[in-house]
Write an enzyme that holds these catalytic residues in place. Structure first.
Site, mmCIF file in Angstrom:
data_model
loop_
_atom_site.group_PDB
_atom_site.id
_atom_site.type_symbol
_atom_site.label_atom_id
_atom_site.label_comp_id
_atom_site.label_asym_id
_atom_site.label_seq_id
_atom_site.Cartn_x
_atom_site.Cartn_y
_atom_site.Cartn_z
ATOM 1 N N ASP A 8 0.853 -1.208 -0.389
ATOM 2 C CA ASP A 8 0.502 -0.259 -0.239
ATOM 3 C C ASP A 8 0.710 1.527 -0.056
ATOM 4 O OD1 ASP A 8 1.599 -0.254 2.897
ATOM 5 O OD2 ASP A 8 -1.040 -0.092 3.670
ATOM 6 N N CYS A 65 3.517 -3.347 3.913
ATOM 7 C CA CYS A 65 2.227 -2.177 4.608
ATOM 8 C C CYS A 65 2.770 -1.320 5.916
ATOM 9 C CB CYS A 65 0.696 -2.553 5.077
ATOM 10 S SG CYS A 65 0.527 -3.360 6.100
ATOM 11 N N GLY A 66 2.269 -0.615 6.404
ATOM 12 C CA GLY A 66 2.715 -0.021 7.603
ATOM 13 C C GLY A 66 3.068 -0.731 8.827
ATOM 14 N N THR A 67 2.170 -1.413 8.907
ATOM 15 C CA THR A 67 2.644 -2.883 9.886
ATOM 16 C C THR A 67 2.239 -4.323 9.854
ATOM 17 O OG1 THR A 67 0.304 -2.800 10.729
ATOM 18 C CG2 THR A 67 1.885 -0.662 11.511
ATOM 19 N N GLY A 68 1.634 -4.317 8.399
ATOM 20 C CA GLY A 68 1.339 -5.950 8.463
ATOM 21 C C GLY A 68 0.745 -6.774 9.010
#
Length: 148
Positions: A8, A65-68
């Site tokens: 993303d 992504c940001g955190t997974g």
């Protein structure tokens, strides 16, 4: 190995380095987006990655992504996908060895490129165990998929 990679917008800055690293290890990479830092809905990218894994055009997938976490949740909604967040090297290989994970999710806001490369090497270098206990448990996961 054929690897499909997606991110993303939060994972986009790390994805180019990840793709280059995977290619440098001799793997074939398909990048399904995102292709810039414009906000995108991570479930759409997860669908693209998991679709390539389930149709056989990729052997494994990687989501950034940001955190997974969101990517892992979305990927695990797809029948036949076993996705895991892997932010330590042990989990990145053990998830394949014990659980036959076929999509690894990493968080660009959690790990930097150096650790991401180690995670990816551990994930792509791992093979599903022949141990009967692990095989039985993954078969049970397949059965759970079919109950949906």
């Amino acid at each position: 190995m054929r690897i499909v990679v997606g991110s993303d917008h939060a994972g986009f800055p790390l994805k180019a380095a990840v793709v280059d690293h995977i290619k440098s290890r001799g793997h074939e990479v398909t990048d399904v987006g995102s292709h810039d830092d414009t906000p995108v809905d991570f479930p759409e990218i997860a669908k693209a990655v998991t679709g390539s894994v389930t149709d056989g055009s990729a052997e494994r997938g990687l989501l950034v992504c940001g955190t997974g976490v969101g990517a892992s949740i979305a990927a695990n909604k797809v029948r036949g996908i076993r996705a895991a967040v892997g932010h330590d090297v042990h989990s990145a290989h053990q998830c394949v060895e014990h659980d036959d994970v076929n999509v690894l999710c990493i968080g660009a806001q959690i790990v930097g490129p150096w650790l991401a490369f180690d995670l990816i090497d551990a994930y792509l270098g791992a093979e599903f165990s022949t141990d009967e206990d692990f095989r039985r448990r993954v078969a049970m996961l397949h059965d759970m998929d079919n109950e949906r």
